[in-house]
Scaffold this motif. Sequence first.
Motif, short mmCIF file in Angstrom:
data_model
loop_
_atom_site.label_atom_id
_atom_site.label_comp_id
_atom_site.label_asym_id
_atom_site.label_seq_id
_atom_site.Cartn_x
_atom_site.Cartn_y
_atom_site.Cartn_z
N CYS A 51 -36.33 -46.51 -18.82
CA CYS A 51 -36.02 -46.89 -17.45
C CYS A 51 -37.16 -46.53 -16.50
O CYS A 51 -37.38 -47.22 -15.49
N ALA A 52 -37.89 -45.46 -16.80
CA ALA A 52 -39.04 -45.09 -15.98
C ALA A 52 -40.11 -46.17 -16.05
O ALA A 52 -40.73 -46.52 -15.03
N ARG A 54 -39.49 -49.34 -16.74
CA ARG A 54 -38.89 -50.48 -16.02
C ARG A 54 -39.11 -50.32 -14.51
O ARG A 54 -39.53 -51.27 -13.82
N ASP A 55 -38.81 -49.15 -13.99
CA ASP A 55 -38.93 -48.91 -12.55
C ASP A 55 -40.39 -48.94 -12.10
O ASP A 55 -40.70 -49.42 -11.00
N ALA A 58 -41.46 -52.45 -11.64
CA ALA A 58 -40.84 -53.07 -10.47
C ALA A 58 -41.38 -52.52 -9.16
O ALA A 58 -41.49 -53.25 -8.17
N GLU A 59 -41.75 -51.24 -9.15
CA GLU A 59 -42.06 -50.58 -7.88
C GLU A 59 -43.53 -50.31 -7.63
O GLU A 59 -43.96 -50.18 -6.48
N TYR A 87 -29.66 -51.71 -19.71
CA TYR A 87 -30.51 -51.06 -18.71
C TYR A 87 -31.49 -52.02 -18.04
O TYR A 87 -32.39 -51.60 -17.33
#
Length: 204
Positions: A51-52, A54-55, A58-59, A87
């Motif tokens: 998830c890190a 993924r984020d 995105a960010e 997720y």
Amino acid sequence: MSNPIIGKQAPTFSLPNYDGQTYEFKPGNGVPTALFFYPSSGTYGCTKEACAFRDAIAEKGVFKSKVNVVGVSSNPVAKQKEFVEKYNLTYPVLSDAKGEARKAYGTSKGLLGLTDSRTTFIIDSKGIVRDLFDSVINYAGHTKFVEKWLDKLQAEEQTGKPATPLAADAIPNESENGAQSPGVPEARTEEVKEESKAAAAVQA
């Protein structure tokens, strides 16, 4: 950590992606690649790590435009698909059931030698393996490792001076950013549980 492929052309391989389609891993297309191997989809640390990434995509602009991210574990395609969909992961998550990719990259074993390692390789735009970060407990450090290397590679392009591997202490733990440290009891307990399950499976 020493690894004989550092400084060499990154091995290519073909593995099933989470959608069942064959994914041809061929870095060196003009964009750096972050290839991360992790122990098992759905477990505490692996979920945090995935998830890190993924984020970060995105960010963070440096991730979104300047790196390809690819995740690999030994889980079967069905498990990878469940993991990706649960997720909302936005990058390839490959099934290395036979350990072919791990063997090609010479990854080590994880804690106690009972599970696969959590290892991230940074591969430059020419397909050369530049460095790796190997840590089961510091799962948050893997995206930080990649981010630092992307900055180094950008500086390398601008100055023409080759970047050097990161020092062992260059990757902070989560606690340095105010979040929970992987070394505190709750997080450590979850990782130990993962190792205990693996040990039970080995003994069964």
